[in-house]
Design a protein around this motif. Structure first.
Motif, PDB file in Angstrom:
ATOM      1  N   ALA A 446       0.831  -1.208   0.000  1.00 33.81           N
ATOM      2  CA  ALA A 446       0.000   0.000   0.000  1.00 33.81           C
ATOM      3  C   ALA A 446       0.867   1.261   0.000  1.00 33.81           C
ATOM      4  O   ALA A 446       0.557   2.257  -0.669  1.00 33.81           O
ATOM      5  CB  ALA A 446      -0.932  -0.011   1.211  1.00 33.81           C
ATOM      6  N   PHE A 447       1.971   1.234   0.747  1.00 32.73           N
ATOM      7  CA  PHE A 447       2.883   2.388   0.811  1.00 32.73           C
ATOM      8  C   PHE A 447       3.521   2.624  -0.558  1.00 32.73           C
ATOM      9  O   PHE A 447       3.580   3.755  -1.048  1.00 32.73           O
ATOM     10  CB  PHE A 447       3.946   2.148   1.884  1.00 32.73           C
ATOM     11  N   SER A 453       7.947   9.099  -5.624  1.00 32.40           N
ATOM     12  CA  SER A 453       9.318   9.630  -5.628  1.00 32.40           C
ATOM     13  C   SER A 453      10.258   8.814  -6.500  1.00 32.40           C
ATOM     14  O   SER A 453      11.471   9.046  -6.473  1.00 32.40           O
ATOM     15  CB  SER A 453       9.857   9.645  -4.192  1.00 32.40           C
ATOM     16  N   GLY A 454       9.696   7.859  -7.259  1.00 33.37           N
ATOM     17  CA  GLY A 454      10.576   7.033  -8.085  1.00 33.37           C
ATOM     18  C   GLY A 454      11.380   6.048  -7.272  1.00 33.37           C
ATOM     19  O   GLY A 454      12.511   5.718  -7.625  1.00 33.37           O
ATOM     20  N   GLY A 455      10.793   5.559  -6.194  1.00 31.44           N
ATOM     21  CA  GLY A 455      11.490   4.581  -5.355  1.00 31.44           C
ATOM     22  C   GLY A 455      12.285   5.206  -4.237  1.00 31.44           C
ATOM     23  O   GLY A 455      13.112   4.532  -3.604  1.00 31.44           O
ATOM     24  N   GLY A 456      12.038   6.479  -3.944  1.00 31.22           N
ATOM     25  CA  GLY A 456      12.807   7.152  -2.894  1.00 31.22           C
ATOM     26  C   GLY A 456      12.399   6.761  -1.495  1.00 31.22           C
ATOM     27  O   GLY A 456      13.088   7.072  -0.531  1.00 31.22           O
ATOM     28  N   GLY A 457      11.230   6.114  -1.341  1.00 28.79           N
ATOM     29  CA  GLY A 457      10.828   5.635  -0.030  1.00 28.79           C
ATOM     30  C   GLY A 457      10.078   6.657   0.792  1.00 28.79           C
ATOM     31  O   GLY A 457      10.091   6.564   2.029  1.00 28.79           O
ATOM     32  N   TRP A 491       9.370   5.968   4.719  1.00 28.03           N
ATOM     33  CA  TRP A 491       9.016   4.581   5.054  1.00 28.03           C
ATOM     34  C   TRP A 491       9.628   4.120   6.362  1.00 28.03           C
ATOM     35  O   TRP A 491       8.951   3.502   7.192  1.00 28.03           O
ATOM     36  CB  TRP A 491       9.425   3.636   3.924  1.00 28.03           C
ATOM     37  N   SER A 492      10.886   4.392   6.598  1.00 24.88           N
ATOM     38  CA  SER A 492      11.559   3.871   7.792  1.00 24.88           C
ATOM     39  C   SER A 492      10.911   4.390   9.063  1.00 24.88           C
ATOM     40  O   SER A 492      10.752   3.656  10.046  1.00 24.88           O
ATOM     41  CB  SER A 492      13.046   4.237   7.766  1.00 24.88           C
ATOM     42  N   GLU A 493      10.491   5.681   9.059  1.00 21.87           N
ATOM     43  CA  GLU A 493       9.843   6.235  10.248  1.00 21.87           C
ATOM     44  C   GLU A 493       8.444   5.643  10.426  1.00 21.87           C
ATOM     45  O   GLU A 493       8.029   5.322  11.548  1.00 21.87           O
ATOM     46  CB  GLU A 493       9.765   7.763  10.130  1.00 21.87           C
ATOM     47  N   VAL A 497       6.844   3.110  13.574  1.00 18.56           N
ATOM     48  CA  VAL A 497       5.579   3.347  14.279  1.00 18.56           C
ATOM     49  C   VAL A 497       4.705   2.097  14.195  1.00 18.56           C
ATOM     50  O   VAL A 497       4.051   1.709  15.178  1.00 18.56           O
ATOM     51  CB  VAL A 497       4.863   4.563  13.672  1.00 18.56           C
ATOM     52  N   ILE A 498       4.680   1.442  13.030  1.00 18.15           N
ATOM     53  CA  ILE A 498       3.882   0.229  12.856  1.00 18.15           C
ATOM     54  C   ILE A 498       4.381  -0.871  13.787  1.00 18.15           C
ATOM     55  O   ILE A 498       3.584  -1.611  14.391  1.00 18.15           O
ATOM     56  CB  ILE A 498       3.933  -0.235  11.386  1.00 18.15           C
ATOM     57  N   LEU A 499       5.700  -1.009  13.948  1.00 15.33           N
ATOM     58  CA  LEU A 499       6.256  -2.036  14.834  1.00 15.33           C
ATOM     59  C   LEU A 499       5.854  -1.798  16.288  1.00 15.33           C
ATOM     60  O   LEU A 499       5.698  -2.751  17.059  1.00 15.33           O
ATOM     61  CB  LEU A 499       7.780  -2.068  14.722  1.00 15.33           C
ATOM     62  N   ASP A 500       5.667  -0.515  16.651  1.00 15.68           N
ATOM     63  CA  ASP A 500       5.312  -0.185  18.034  1.00 15.68           C
ATOM     64  C   ASP A 500       3.805  -0.108  18.234  1.00 15.68           C
ATOM     65  O   ASP A 500       3.344   0.128  19.358  1.00 15.68           O
ATOM     66  CB  ASP A 500       5.934   1.162  18.428  1.00 15.68           C
ATOM     67  N   LEU A 501       3.027  -0.285  17.177  1.00 19.53           N
ATOM     68  CA  LEU A 501       1.571  -0.185  17.259  1.00 19.53           C
ATOM     69  C   LEU A 501       0.975  -1.571  17.496  1.00 19.53           C
ATOM     70  O   LEU A 501       1.356  -2.551  16.850  1.00 19.53           O
ATOM     71  CB  LEU A 501       1.014   0.403  15.961  1.00 19.53           C
TER      72      LEU A 501
END
Length: 622
Positions: A446-447, A453-457, A491-493, A497-501
């Motif tokens: 989904a992300f 961004s052309g794969g910039g994340g 994405w990394s940020e 958050v998803i890991l802590d949710l």
């Protein structure tokens, strides 16, 4: 009486092939029944007499069958997975006449029937397997390995290997034997078939006790027979099975019920030596079956033959003939090389692939590889019942495809540089995708769909809200504001958050602290018994005895996305829930130190970054 019946049948068949009927062989003139004209034409008369002869012969067979048949409660031999119940028809029976043989009515005479190979077939078969200039040592290895179960109670479900060469054949058969012992106990226990379940737990008795000594000899024998039958029909494209036996079986043995024993077989084969295509042609006889019930009956009669020192070789030859010698050569990339490799006489990958997937292809990747110019390398074309893993993949010498890596049942032949063993699980769920891994894939997809961004994340705030809606993720308002404060979301940020949710809000935080880690058990079986020769110890007392060994492994598999630093620790909540746990820190318990052996490298080709533990000596794959 039996000769007279056969004569009647043969005469009827001959009459059907002739223009004018011969005089029927009868003890007295045939009375003309009422209603049949005496001036009928020769052609009509021929057909009438033919029908009468066949009807008379069939009636005699029916009477004989009723006289000797078992009580009505007996049932026909069931066929293997996915097939229907069928009556047993002898392969040489006249069409329309069904000959049912009781289970105990198997005599040595049944094993002497068969077709002799032509000189060309014998030469092609011997050359294909052993090549030119094969050593006597290799021939001895392949002529002295029976298909026998281990006498040790803790490894009684396993086949024992005494010679170095045929381990590839034994390991493939072993994998199918485990399939029936673990996941189809109703078939080997004389119960009604129930093959519709694609997911199941192994025999509950075995799961509860981890005690394979509870298996009876009959159960193991039936599993072996069904395994060999399934393999041969897979080799024969599910259309036929060719079973090879020896013409000398039955010599010097009276044809009486129950006379074909291991002791008799050993005596019969005492002076047998196969060192050339001529020797092979002299003793080899083959039968072809198109019905699995017939093949099962033949294999049941041949159990002592396959248990004998010629068993592994006979089964390999049966598989090659079931596939067809020309088809085997067409499967291979280099048909000029022997299937038994020099200088040690090991079974090639082509032999193992033939027994696992029915084609003697030399590679383990999926499908085929286009080399250009109309040239291809051939691999595994479909998903298999039992799979294959190899140490060579961990050394980057090859890549095992998903067809072999993810078989229908959690059983794998394990290959090393010089030996084949077997790994298996008791529960099919070991191959299931991790729930949290599936969730991670969904969120990432989904992300990426919103990433302009052309794969910039990173994605826009508008795209971020769309991701939350698409994935049904409910972030606290303060988390949303924090992530959107810069005008774009990285994405990394977002992933942190998803890991802590919590999972209840669409995140990946696991209340158990396992973070989606899978923990399960595997069993490794190595059937080698280096100090034994066909069961009799012939070495000095100083030489250690290596017996077949079964090792239980505990396997922990972290999710793909687990940080490396997390893999060493497992957080387990010490609280009982509610407000009582507020302010308490989670206890962190250290798992057992990971253990390593070459087998672990094989397991990691299937479950990356897995950690294995076991009790006692490391499991050996050599």
């Amino acid at each position: 009486m039996a000769d007279r019946e056969e004569e009647d049948l043969k005469m009827a068949m001959r009459m059907s092939m002739q223009n004018s009927p011969p005089e029927p062989k009868r003890s007295k003139p045939r009375d003309v029944p009422d209603g049949i004209p005496t001036d009928e034409s020769p052609e009509i008369k021929s057909r009438r007499i033919q029908r009468e002869l066949m009807a008379a012969a069939a009636e005699k067979r029916m009477l004989a069958f009723k006289k000797d048949s078992p009580p009505p409660a007996s049932s026909p031999v069931p066929v293997s997975a996915g097939s229907v119940m069928v009556p047993i028809m002898d392969s040489d029976s006249v069409p329309g006449s069904i000959s049912v043989k009781k289970e105990k009515e198997i005599s040595v005479g049944d094993l002497n029937l068969g077709k002799e190979l032509t000189e060309a077939e014998a030469n092609q078969l011997f050359s294909m397997v052993f090549g030119a200039g094969v050593s006597k040592g290799i021939l001895s290895q392949w002529s002295n390995q029976g298909i026998r179960f281990s006498p040790d109670p803790e490894t009684s479900m396993g086949l024992v290997q005494h010679e170095g060469g045929p381990c590839g054949v034994l390991a493939a058969i072993q994998a199918f034997v485990l399939k029936y012992l673990l996941f189809f106990p109703e078939e080997i226990g004389n119960a009604e078939q129930n093959l519709s379940a694609s997911r199941r737990l192994a025999n509950s008795q075995l799961v509860a006790s981890n005690d394979f000594s509870s298996l009876s000899e009959d159960e193991k024998s039936r599993a072996l027979i069904r395994s060999m039958c399934e393999i041969l029909f897979v080799c024969g494209s599910n259309k036929r099975a060719v079973i090879a036996t020896l013409s000398i079986v039955g010599h010097n043995i009276e044809e009486s019920e129950g006379n074909l024993t291991d002791e008799n077989m050993a005596k019969v084969l005492e002076d047998l030596s196969i060192e050339s295509a001529l020797d092979l042609r002299k003793v080899l006889r083959v039968n072809t079956y198109t019905l699995q019930a017939n093949a099962l009956q033949k294999l049941e009669a041949m159990v002592p033959v396959f248990r004998s020192r010629m068993g592994a070789l006979l089964f390999l030859l049966s598989a090659l003939l079931s596939r067809g010698l020309d088809s085997v050569q067409a499967d291979r990339d280099d048909p000029s090389l022997p299937l038994v490799t020099a200088p040690f006489g090991h079974a090639s990958q082509e032999i193992v692939n033939l027994l696992l997937c029915g084609q003697a292809v030399p590679n383990v990747f999926d499908g085929r590889m286009d080399l250009g110019g109309g040239m291809f390398l051939k691999g595994i074309s479909r998903t298999v019942e039992v799979g294959f893993l190899t140490l060579l993949e961990s050394l980057n010498f090859c890549k095992v495809g998903q067809n072999l890596k993810c078989p229908k049942w959690p059983i794998w032949v394990i290959g090393s540089e010089s030996h084949y063993t077997v790994v298996f699980a008791l529960d099919t769920s070991v191959q299931d995708e991790n729930e949290l891994e599936e969730r991670e894939s969904q969120i990432r997809k989904a992300f990426d769909a919103q990433d302009q961004s052309g794969g910039g994340g990173f994605i826009s705030v508008e795209g971020f809200h769309q991701v939350l809606r698409d994935t049904n993720t409910r972030l606290p308002p303060e988390k949303v504001d924090h992530l959107c404060s810069t005008g774009f979301i990285v994405w990394s940020e977002f992933w942190q958050v998803i890991l802590d949710l919590d999972k209840s809000m669409g995140g990946l935080k696991d209340s158990t602290g396992l973070m989606g880690k899978k923990v399960f058990e595997l069993y490794h079986f190595n059937g080698i018994a280096k100090s034994d020769l066909n069961g009799s110890q012939l070495i000095s007392r100083e030489t250690p005895v290596q017996r077949p060994r079964l090792t239980k492994l505990r396997v922990s598999v972290p999710p793909r996305w687990t940080p490396e630093e997390y893999m060493a620790d497992v957080a387990v909540s010490s609280s009982s829930g509610g407000n009582e746990s507020k302010g308490k820190e989670n206890e962190v318990t250290k798992p057992e130190p990971p253990q390593h052996a070459p087998l672990v490298d094989c397991i990691r080709t299937r479950w990356p970054r897995s950690v294995c533990n076991w009790a006692g000596d490391p499991p050996s794959i050599v």
